[in-house]
Design a protein around this motif. Structure first.
Motif, PDB file in Angstrom:
ATOM      1  N   ARG A 120       0.829  -1.207   0.000  1.00 45.74           N
ATOM      2  CA  ARG A 120       0.000   0.000   0.000  1.00 45.74           C
ATOM      3  C   ARG A 120       0.867   1.261   0.000  1.00 45.74           C
ATOM      4  O   ARG A 120       0.609   2.211  -0.744  1.00 45.74           O
ATOM      5  CB  ARG A 120      -0.941   0.008   1.209  1.00 45.74           C
ATOM      6  N   MET A 123       2.572   1.718  -3.408  1.00 44.65           N
ATOM      7  CA  MET A 123       1.673   2.285  -4.413  1.00 44.65           C
ATOM      8  C   MET A 123       1.472   3.781  -4.186  1.00 44.65           C
ATOM      9  O   MET A 123       1.358   4.550  -5.141  1.00 44.65           O
ATOM     10  CB  MET A 123       0.333   1.559  -4.396  1.00 44.65           C
ATOM     11  N   ALA A 124       1.439   4.195  -2.919  1.00 46.08           N
ATOM     12  CA  ALA A 124       1.229   5.611  -2.611  1.00 46.08           C
ATOM     13  C   ALA A 124       2.478   6.443  -2.890  1.00 46.08           C
ATOM     14  O   ALA A 124       2.397   7.541  -3.447  1.00 46.08           O
ATOM     15  CB  ALA A 124       0.819   5.768  -1.147  1.00 46.08           C
ATOM     16  N   GLU A 126       5.372   5.442  -4.686  1.00 45.93           N
ATOM     17  CA  GLU A 126       6.015   5.223  -5.982  1.00 45.93           C
ATOM     18  C   GLU A 126       5.005   4.641  -6.971  1.00 45.93           C
ATOM     19  O   GLU A 126       5.119   3.485  -7.398  1.00 45.93           O
ATOM     20  CB  GLU A 126       7.214   4.291  -5.831  1.00 45.93           C
ATOM     21  N   PRO A 127       3.990   5.431  -7.340  1.00 43.77           N
ATOM     22  CA  PRO A 127       2.912   4.909  -8.191  1.00 43.77           C
ATOM     23  C   PRO A 127       3.387   4.445  -9.567  1.00 43.77           C
ATOM     24  O   PRO A 127       2.906   3.426 -10.071  1.00 43.77           O
ATOM     25  CB  PRO A 127       1.941   6.090  -8.299  1.00 43.77           C
ATOM     26  N   GLU A 128       4.303   5.180 -10.199  1.00 41.64           N
ATOM     27  CA  GLU A 128       4.769   4.785 -11.524  1.00 41.64           C
ATOM     28  C   GLU A 128       5.570   3.480 -11.455  1.00 41.64           C
ATOM     29  O   GLU A 128       5.394   2.586 -12.288  1.00 41.64           O
ATOM     30  CB  GLU A 128       5.618   5.888 -12.151  1.00 41.64           C
ATOM     31  N   SER A 130       5.264   1.179  -9.197  1.00 36.53           N
ATOM     32  CA  SER A 130       4.321   0.113  -8.863  1.00 36.53           C
ATOM     33  C   SER A 130       3.602  -0.383 -10.115  1.00 36.53           C
ATOM     34  O   SER A 130       3.450  -1.598 -10.316  1.00 36.53           O
ATOM     35  CB  SER A 130       3.293   0.603  -7.841  1.00 36.53           C
ATOM     36  N   PHE A 131       3.171   0.552 -10.959  1.00 40.55           N
ATOM     37  CA  PHE A 131       2.461   0.174 -12.176  1.00 40.55           C
ATOM     38  C   PHE A 131       3.386  -0.568 -13.139  1.00 40.55           C
ATOM     39  O   PHE A 131       3.018  -1.612 -13.692  1.00 40.55           O
ATOM     40  CB  PHE A 131       1.884   1.415 -12.854  1.00 40.55           C
ATOM     41  N   GLU A 230      -6.172  -3.084  -7.840  1.00 39.59           N
ATOM     42  CA  GLU A 230      -5.680  -1.874  -7.189  1.00 39.59           C
ATOM     43  C   GLU A 230      -4.288  -1.504  -7.690  1.00 39.59           C
ATOM     44  O   GLU A 230      -3.958  -0.329  -7.868  1.00 39.59           O
ATOM     45  CB  GLU A 230      -5.662  -2.091  -5.672  1.00 39.59           C
ATOM     46  N   GLY A 235      -4.022   5.555 -10.773  1.00 38.38           N
ATOM     47  CA  GLY A 235      -3.937   6.161  -9.446  1.00 38.38           C
ATOM     48  C   GLY A 235      -3.957   5.168  -8.317  1.00 38.38           C
ATOM     49  O   GLY A 235      -3.996   5.560  -7.148  1.00 38.38           O
ATOM     50  N   HIS A 236      -3.936   3.875  -8.638  1.00 32.54           N
ATOM     51  CA  HIS A 236      -3.964   2.822  -7.613  1.00 32.54           C
ATOM     52  C   HIS A 236      -5.112   3.065  -6.637  1.00 32.54           C
ATOM     53  O   HIS A 236      -4.915   3.451  -5.496  1.00 32.54           O
ATOM     54  CB  HIS A 236      -2.634   2.758  -6.860  1.00 32.54           C
TER      55      HIS A 236
END
Length: 339
Positions: A120, A123-124, A126-128, A130-131, A230, A235-236
């Motif tokens: 969690r 994702m918050a 390091e969103p890029e 994570s994707f 998610e 934007g997760h």
């Protein structure tokens, strides 16, 4: 002695692994890793091996007040079962292992490898990343879940908070307090328990709307599907795919869902016997990156990744009075939690 106490009394300390054995005493690093209703976690260093670890401090009084003795006992029992499992098990590298467990008058301590954060937070923060790494991270999750099922364990609480990330940005599935331990390999389609257990946003329909029928390992694949959604959603989407009973009920009654445009609908199939399980997930082309499946040699490739240094234990002051000494009472190859 209550059942939970008897189970705790037969818990153990050291689990074998490829790293140097953890023996204690432990030096707190002054780093808080989080807190719950009856437990807190903080960074520590093993004085003998120098390994950096997570110390989970379970307050005995609060544990009893929260009526959580069985949760703690179940987690220890699952760790013990995993440690004693001798058959080869793909994906074991992606499961958290308990290095030591000991107790004082006021607390029970779990000693585990030190993680960087959970999924969690990844994702918050390091969103890029994570994707971009979603196929690799989710393949590791799937391997870990399949390893649990191979050892006869239904996790029942797969969610981003329980997917920990190590210093090489690899997955470790943790928190087995809500698990069901069957003991022998689970068979797809078989039912093993009917208990209402888990976190609402990631709970499978057959658990949520259970009327006494037994469910099986498919519940973990539903939760995996929610986490995967998610992970890959724009934007997760915080909180998961479903956040209320009505949302799950509406999805179960519908044949399609716009929310699943990027995810194979078979993973979140409301009918558990039709839901994707490990073999279906493993063969899905989404997991093939640059011509190679993220499932191929996943454990070997995981340890080859660059390791970040996020804590320098050697920079801490050493004082004997700051060391936490576990009480060692040998019982065959195990050390009891309760003196």
């Amino acid at each position: 002695m209550p059942l939970a106490d008897r189970r705790l009394a037969r818990s153990y300390v050291h689990l074998p692994g490829y790293q140097e054995r953890v023996t204690g005493p432990f030096r707190p690093l002054g780093i808080s890793l989080g807190a719950g209703s009856f437990a807190s976690a903080w960074g520590a260093q093993d004085h003998g091996s120098g390994r950096l670890l997570c110390m989970k401090d379970i307050d005995r009084r609060k544990m009893v007040e929260e009526e959580s003795e069985d949760v703690v006992a179940t987690e220890l029992e699952v760790y013990r079962h995993m440690a004693s499992w001798e058959k080869e098990c793909d994906g074991r590298a992606f499961l958290m292992q308990l290095e030591m467990c000991f107790s004082t008058h006021d607390s029970i301590y779990f000693v585990m490898d030190l993680m960087v954060f959970d999924l969690r937070k990844l994702m918050a923060d390091e969103p890029e990343f994570s994707f971009e790494n979603a196929p690799r991270l989710s393949a590791q999750m799937a391997l870990g879940i399949n390893a649990l099922h191979s050892m006869g364990i239904i996790h029942r609480d797969i969610k981003p908070d329980n997917i920990l990330i190590d210093s090489r940005y690899n997955v470790k599935i943790a928190d087995f307090g809500l698990s069901h331990l069957h003991g022998t390999p689970l068979e797809p389609g078989e039912g093993y328990t009917s208990a209402y257990m888990g976190t609402l946003a990631y709970m499978a329909p057959e658990v949520m709307f259970n009327e006494g029928d037994k469910y099986g390992c498919a519940v973990d694949w539903w939760s995996f599907g929610c986490v995967l959604y998610e992970l890959i959603s724009p934007g997760h989407k915080a909180g998961g795919l479903f956040n209320a009973v009505d949302e799950i009920d509406a999805y179960v009654k519908s044949s399609t869902s716009e929310a699943l445009e990027e995810l194979d609908p078979c993973l979140l199939e409301p009918v558990d016997c039709l839901r994707y399980e490990f073999e279906g997930i493993k063969s899905h082309p989404w997991f093939t990156v640059n011509g190679m499946s993220e499932f191929d040699n996943a454990a070997y490739r995981a340890i080859q990744r660059f390791q970040i240094k996020f804590i320098h234990g050697e920079d801490q002051d050493e004082h004997d009075e700051e060391l936490l000494h576990p009480v060692r009472v040998e019982w065959q190859n195990f050390w009891p939690v309760f003196a």
